[in-house]
Structure formats: C-alpha cells, structure tokens
Design an enzyme around this catalytic site. Structure first.
Site, short mmCIF file in Angstrom:
data_model
loop_
_atom_site.label_atom_id
_atom_site.label_comp_id
_atom_site.label_asym_id
_atom_site.label_seq_id
_atom_site.Cartn_x
_atom_site.Cartn_y
_atom_site.Cartn_z
N LYS A 252 0.84 -1.20 0.00
CA LYS A 252 0.00 0.00 0.00
C LYS A 252 0.87 1.25 0.00
CE LYS A 252 -3.88 -1.86 2.71
NZ LYS A 252 -4.95 -1.70 1.71
N ARG A 326 -10.17 -11.74 2.12
CA ARG A 326 -11.01 -12.81 1.55
C ARG A 326 -10.29 -14.15 1.55
NH1 ARG A 326 -11.55 -9.53 -3.98
NH2 ARG A 326 -11.24 -7.84 -2.47
N1 BES Z 1 -8.16 -3.88 4.57
C1 BES Z 1 -8.31 -3.48 3.22
C2 BES Z 1 -9.62 -2.76 2.96
C3 BES Z 1 -9.75 -1.39 3.58
C4 BES Z 1 -9.33 -0.27 2.89
C5 BES Z 1 -10.33 -1.24 4.81
C6 BES Z 1 -9.48 0.98 3.47
C7 BES Z 1 -10.49 0.01 5.39
C8 BES Z 1 -10.05 1.13 4.71
C9 BES Z 1 -8.26 -4.71 2.32
O1 BES Z 1 -7.45 -5.73 2.74
C10 BES Z 1 -7.73 -4.25 1.00
O2 BES Z 1 -6.61 -3.86 0.95
N2 BES Z 1 -8.56 -4.33 -0.03
C11 BES Z 1 -8.18 -3.92 -1.34
C12 BES Z 1 -8.70 -4.94 -2.31
C13 BES Z 1 -8.18 -4.78 -3.71
C14 BES Z 1 -6.69 -5.05 -3.75
C15 BES Z 1 -8.91 -5.73 -4.62
C16 BES Z 1 -8.79 -2.56 -1.60
O3 BES Z 1 -9.91 -2.31 -1.15
O4 BES Z 1 -8.14 -1.74 -2.23
MN MN Z 2 -5.45 -5.53 2.13
#
Ligand code: BES
Ligand code: MN
Ligand code: ZN
Length: 475
Positions: A252, A326
């Site tokens: 990230k 997931r």
């Molecule tokens: N934990 C994150 C989702 C999240 C993002 C929660 C912001 C709270 C605030 C999750 O693991 C994630 O990173 N999801 C990705 C999925 C994508 C790579 C398909 C996302 O939402 O960008």
């Molecule tokens: Mn994530």
C-alpha cells in the site's frame, strides 16, 4: 482506560417534572430561554448552581424518539460533562424509563477514552466514578435487568474499541489468541487456538499463505458459547483479524497506512459479540471464528500469481496480495460449513476500500445468499443504530472472479469491488446460509460521533445481538 463507574438506580422524586426543581433548587426547565435551547438533537445547555451543574440534552422531535436517539443524547451529555471534570453524574430519565438500557450503554460508550499511552500530565485527570439513573421504579426487576443489559452492551463494545485502538506492535495474531483465551475464561466460553503447526497439519492454506510474510505467526481462533440445547445447530460468527495490513508484496502507499491497524476490527467485533451473547444468556449455540494474520512483504511473503489451496481444497489464484482478507476468510467459512454445519454464518470484515466509496463511513454493506437473512440484518441495523444497507451478490459478479487456471481469483478488477469480494466469499459458503457485512467504513470514525470518540467504533456487536434476538423469536 475502560470506564468502570459504580452504576446505581434511584427513584424519581415525582412523576411530573418537578424532579428538575428538586435537583436544581428553585429553577425549573421552563426558565431556559427557548432561543438558547430548543431541544434539538446533539445540542445541550448547561446551568450552574454552585458546584452543581445541570445539563439538558436535546432529544429532537417527540414523534421520532427511539432508543438510538436516547443513547446518543446521553452520550453527548456525558462527554460534555466529563470534559468539564465531572466524576459523579445523575441522569434523570424523566418519562423515558423504557429507554434505560440505551441510556446506560450511551453513557458507558461516551466515558471511554483511549489515553493509556499518553504521558501522565496529559491524560484526562477525572474519570467517571458514579453513574446514577433516576427512574420511576428503581427496585423493579424490569429496571434492574435494563441496567444490566445496558452495562453488557457498553462494556462489550468498549472492549472491542479498546482492543481495536491498540497498535499492531501490541496486538499481533498471538495476542489476539491470548485475548480470546482471557475472554473465554472470564465469560465461560470454550476456546480453541490453532497455531501455525496445527494450521499446516489441517490444511488452512489461505491463513498460512497470507500469514507467512510476517515474523508474527498466524492464529485461528474458535470460541464457543452453548446457551441452547446440546443438539441445536450453532450460528457461526466470523471476523477478519488482520492485525496490520501493509498490502504485502502488493504494498500500500505510505499515506494513511497507519489506519490499517484497524484491519482487525472484524475479529475484535466477534470477541464483543461472544462476550455479550454469553452475558445476556441468549438461548442459542454460537461459535465465533477469528482468522488472524499480519499481512507483510518479505522474502517469505506470498506473491501475486501464487496458487493457494484453501481449507476445502478450492484453489485460489492470488493476483493482489492486498486482497488478503477474503483469502483468510475463505478458510474460516469453509471450516464452518464443513465442520460446524451451522444454521447460518455471518462474517464481519474490513474488506474493501470500495465499500467506503459506495456507502461512506456510517453505513456498512450487507451481502447474503439468502434474502431472509439479509433482511434480518437490515432490520437489526435499523433497531441497533449500527446502520447497514443491502448490497447485491449474483452470477454477474462470479464471472469477474472466475480464474482461468484455478477456482477463483482474489480480485475482480476495479468495478464493483465490494460485490466481487462478497462473491468470492460466497464461493466458500456454498449452500450454507451466509451473510457478509463489509465494515471497512464503519469500523472506525475519523471524528467523534455522539457516543464514540475518534478511533474504533465497535460496529457490529449491537447489530448482531439484535439480529440473534429477533432470529430467536422467529424460530
Ligand atoms: N483492509 C483493506 C480494505 C480497507 C481499505 C479497509 C481501506 C479500510 C479502509 C483490504 O485488505 C484491502 O486492501 N482491499 C483492497 C482490495 C483490492 C486489492 C482488490 C482494496 O480495497 O483496495
Ligand atoms: Mn489488504
Ligand atoms: Zn485488509
């Protein structure tokens, strides 16, 4: 610090409204100029009388009054009183004794403040020591049990919030397991922990894949509450507990990465739900499952293009290591389906940023493979104040996550990100009734809410207890 005031019920000195005068020696509510205080929600007015303060807290329109509104109005008042140094507070419920439980809960939620790590001279100096509620019949069983109910909700939710606010160098998967064991001992639950060796032996490929990038080994936690008959099928409550989500190899950006300490809130909510269910003695068998990992990039981390075997043998094609929630939930849902043969499954997860794009930060999305189960949670959302909204699952989304070389891919592209994530989970529930609550937006709040300071909210505890209680009534 978790608030722990002495809770007392006392009788109202009269049935009318004279109690105001009793408290305030001569001045009645009628003397507050209407321009100063109209009784609107989230407004207050404070009157002084020597050392004593009286606060009036707005409830809004009478026709719209509800438990949630009483809870929030209480929260607003308590937060304001604590900010001016109060330690002993009496809440006059006037004609609102029916809402005692909500008032107790609101007060406890409002009294929680996360300052454990602050230097002593900058901590809040006062704490709530005595909290009294003035009702019509303080000795009645009804009032006593409402007081207890409010206390259980307030304490369970505060516990979730506190664990959530702790940083990832304090709370890692093993600590999640320790907290679960502590909780189980305190509230008479059975607890079983899978460590990394057990996970290998029993084929939890998803949890292992995501967990292997971190020095902190993964854990899978099972908590069991038996409030129903021995042979009664359980309800399974699952929560994602990624104690820190860097994204892994698909790392990230640095901006706001610190917020990913809250990626454990689904798992924390499960701890709150299990505590509340046990203390409320719900007549159900409930099993809580918490897959817990830290998602880190390292030479040992899982990678994009890895093929991961989930607990039920389905192969997952990893396209983005940041779609890790997931992957660990797949194992937990499959385990529940195969071994626990539940009545139904609910999972809570801070699963997708797309959920925040779709519904914002005050409403969570509810997805289900069974309409009646989705409705149960939507209605419970309305009653509990943990707001939700129905979201779709369907074949059209399954297509987006179908893999050319495995069963499913762990991302489905930019479109409908929350729906494709839900569709991925649905694959592992198969025919078992299942509902998924994406709490990415609602698990935390960036600014204070009426009862809840900035930080984690404890979202999902009230919602689930409400859903479990109405399901019990119908079945
Ligand atoms: N934990 C994150 C989702 C999240 C993002 C929660 C912001 C709270 C605030 C999750 O693991 C994630 O990173 N999801 C990705 C999925 C994508 C790579 C398909 C996302 O939402 O960008
Ligand atoms: Mn994530
Ligand atoms: Zn995550």
């Amino acid at each position: 610090m978790l608030p722990n005031p002495k809770l007392e019920l006392i009788n109202s000195p009269s049935k009318s409204g004279e109690e105001i005068q009793y408290l305030f020696q001569g001045q009645s509510a009628g003397e507050i100029p209407h321009e100063e205080f109209e009784g609107k929600r989230e407004t207050t007015v404070i009157l002084r009388n020597g050392k004593q303060r009286i606060i009036f807290t707005g409830l809004g329109k009478k026709e719209k009054l509800s438990s949630v509104i009483v809870r929030e109005a209480t929260g607003v008042a308590i937060r304001q009183l604590l900010s001016i140094g109060a330690e002993e507070i009496t809440l006059n419920l006037l004609g609102l004794s029916d809402h005692l439980a909500s008032a107790v809960e609101g007060a406890l939620l409002a009294a929680y403040h996360f300052d454990d790590f602050k230097p002593a001279d900058r901590k809040r100096k006062n704490s709530l020591k005595i909290l009294r509620f003035m009702v019509l019949n303080s000795k009645s069983e009804e009032m006593q049990s409402a007081l207890l109910r409010g206390k259980i909700f307030g304490e369970s939710i505060n516990h979730v919030r506190h664990l959530g606010n702790l940083p990832p160098n304090e709370v890692y998967p093993e600590r999640m397991a320790e907290e679960s064991i502590k909780l189980a001992m305190k509230w008479k639950l059975r607890c079983h922990i899978w460590d990394e060796k057990d996970l290998i032996k029993e084929g939890f490929g998803g949890i292992l894949a995501v967990g292997k990038g971190s020095k902190s080994p993964p854990r899978f936690i099972e908590l069991e509450y038996q409030g129903g008959k021995k042979n009664q099928k359980p309800i399974v409550v699952i929560g994602k507990a990624v104690t820190f989500d860097t994204g892994g190899i698909s790392i990230k950006p640095a901006a706001s990465m610190e917020e990913m300490k809250y990626d454990k809130m689904g798992g924390c909510a499960v701890l709150g739900i299990m505590q509340a269910a046990s203390r409320l003695k719900l007549p159900l068998n409930i099993i809580g499952l918490i897959p817990s990992v830290e998602n880190m990039p390292s030479s040992n981390a899982y990678r994009p293009s890895d093929l991961v075997k989930s607990y039920d043998g389905k192969m997952i094609e990893v396209l983005n290591t940041d779609a890790e929630g997931r992957v660990i939930l797949a194992d937990a849902i499959a385990y529940a389906r195969i071994h626990l043969k539940p009545e139904w499954i609910v999972d809570f997860a801070t699963l997708t940023g797309a959920m925040i794009v779709a519904l914002g930060t005050r409403r969570a999305g509810v997805f289900s493979n069974q309409d009646s189960l989705r409705d149960l949670f939507c209605i419970a959302g309305h009653q509990s104040g943990d707001l939700v909204w129905p979201m779709p699952v369907g074949d059209e989304y399954d297509e987006q996550i179908r893999s050319e070389i495995a069963c499913v891919k762990n991302t489905g592209g930019r479109d409908a990100g929350s729906c494709t994530a839900a569709s991925f989970l649905k694959t592992f529930a198969e025919e078992t009734p299942w509902v998924h609550v994406d709490i990415a937006g609602t698990a935390t709040t960036a600014k204070a809410l009426p009862c809840i300071e900035k930080g984690s909210t404890g979202f999902g505890v009230h919602l689930t207890i409400e859903a479990l209680e109405s399901w019990t009534k119908k079945n």
